[in-house]
Enzyme design. Structure first.
Site, mmCIF file in Angstrom:
data_model
loop_
_atom_site.group_PDB
_atom_site.id
_atom_site.type_symbol
_atom_site.label_atom_id
_atom_site.label_comp_id
_atom_site.label_asym_id
_atom_site.label_seq_id
_atom_site.Cartn_x
_atom_site.Cartn_y
_atom_site.Cartn_z
ATOM 1 C CG ASP A 105 -0.911 -23.617 -42.032
ATOM 2 O OD1 ASP A 105 0.229 -23.167 -41.845
ATOM 3 O OD2 ASP A 105 -1.936 -22.909 -42.064
ATOM 4 C CG HIS B 29 -5.318 -19.177 -42.505
ATOM 5 N ND1 HIS B 29 -5.671 -20.382 -43.094
ATOM 6 C CD2 HIS B 29 -4.032 -19.331 -42.094
ATOM 7 C CE1 HIS B 29 -4.640 -21.209 -43.043
ATOM 8 N NE2 HIS B 29 -3.630 -20.592 -42.441
ATOM 9 C CD GLU B 30 -1.815 -16.080 -40.892
ATOM 10 O OE1 GLU B 30 -1.231 -16.444 -39.845
ATOM 11 O OE2 GLU B 30 -1.639 -16.640 -41.988
ATOM 12 C CG HIS C 284 -2.288 -20.121 -37.636
ATOM 13 N ND1 HIS C 284 -2.291 -21.497 -37.597
ATOM 14 C CD2 HIS C 284 -2.234 -19.785 -38.960
ATOM 15 C CE1 HIS C 284 -2.237 -21.975 -38.825
ATOM 16 N NE2 HIS C 284 -2.207 -20.960 -39.669
#
Length: 309
Positions: free
Chosen positions: A200, A124-125, A128
């Site tokens: 988000d 997930h990170e 980003h």
């Protein structure tokens, strides 16, 4: 007789108080700009021993939107952090960590994550972080971490380099695309999505709605402001929005917001798909090291931001 009063909720004041002969003058005190924040930091660090390498201007550039109280808290946190590690002086890394602590809460290093959750957080990170390099319009990446902090399971930190008062439509769309990168990474890599993107989605949807209803950035609706925000006179009550448009327009607003989100999400998916090898490499490195600075991310991937544009 001179009467002075202060409030941080001017929207709740009875208009009768502001009539001539009562409170005649209104002085608006905005949050400090970068120069003001630097001077405030100098005041709050007078009694704190700073390392010679500390650049308060650099710290000030990371704190747009901070009030004087926030900056005082930041300095106190940095001093406590330095003392905890028996340092003789507060270093810039202590101030940087304090910025993150004030913004997002303390790290939860004692929080035990399962292997699967850790892998999902890393994916997930990484979505980003990689998009922050792929999109030239967004703020530069400073740090990415899979250590829980506050209510977040992990975080990607992209502070602005300077105070901003204006945003272009292109920049807002890029920001939404980067925000949706975590969800896109999950779908691309896991063929599944998780609840980790809840915040988000809230932020991206709110930003898209403001583009349509407040900033006049919808071609179908044109240069209009839709909905009037009105404060109630009772303290503690939320500001309500008056609906000054038809049901047909409301439906059109929803369609435009969805279109912005869908386009940004598809762009995020496409960019990550084209760079899936880098996404996997970054995710694996995060699993191993847990925290990476922006420079470490670029070094890991062997790229500069301009190489990906």
């Amino acid at each position: 007789l001179i009467l002075i009063a202060a409030t941080n909720r001017p929207d709740t004041l009875d208009p009768a108080l502001l009539r001539p002969g009562r409170f005649d003058r209104t002085i608006i005190i905005n949050l400090p700009d970068i120069k003001g924040r630097e001077e405030i930091l100098k005041v709050h660090t007078r009694k704190i021993k700073l390392a010679p390498s500390v650049d308060l201007k650099s710290v000030a550039s990371q704190t747009p939107g901070f009030s004087g109280a926030d900056l005082a808290n930041l300095c106190n946190e940095a001093a406590l952090m330095a003392a905890r590690y028996n340092k003789e002086a507060v270093e810039e890394i202590d101030l940087d960590k304090s910025v993150e602590r004030v913004l997002m809460g303390p790290e939860k290093k004692s929080h035990i994550m399962s292997k699967k959750e850790k892998e999902i957080t890393a994916l997930h990170e990484s979505g980003h972080a990689l998009l922050s390099l792929l999109l030239p319009e967004v703020n530069p990446l400073k740090k990415v971490s899979i250590i829980p902090r506050g209510i977040a399971g992990g975080y990607t930190f992209t502070p602005p380099l300077e105070d901003r008062h204006y945003w272009t439509k292109k920049e807002l769309l890029a920001e939404i695309t980067m925000i949706l990168g975590g969800r896109a990474s999950e779908e691309l890599t896991l063929s599944e999505v998780t609840t980790g993107a809840q915040n988000d989605l809230e932020v991206a949807t709110g930003m898209a709605r403001r583009m349509v209803t407040q900033f006049g950035m919808s071609k179908r609706l044109g240069n209009l402001t839709l909905g009037r925000r009105e404060g109630l006179v009772f303290l503690g009550r939320d500001i309500m929005e008056e609906k000054n448009y038809s049901e047909e327009t409301a439906h059109l607003i929803d369609e435009e917001v969805k279109q912005i989100i869908d386009d940004a999400y598809n762009k995020a998916l496409g960019l990550l798909r084209d760079n899936q090898d880098k996404l996997k490499l970054l995710s694996n490195t995060l699993l191993e090291k847990e925290v990476l600075s922006g420079e470490e991310v670029k070094k890991t991937l062997g790229i500069e931001k301009s190489d990906l544009v």
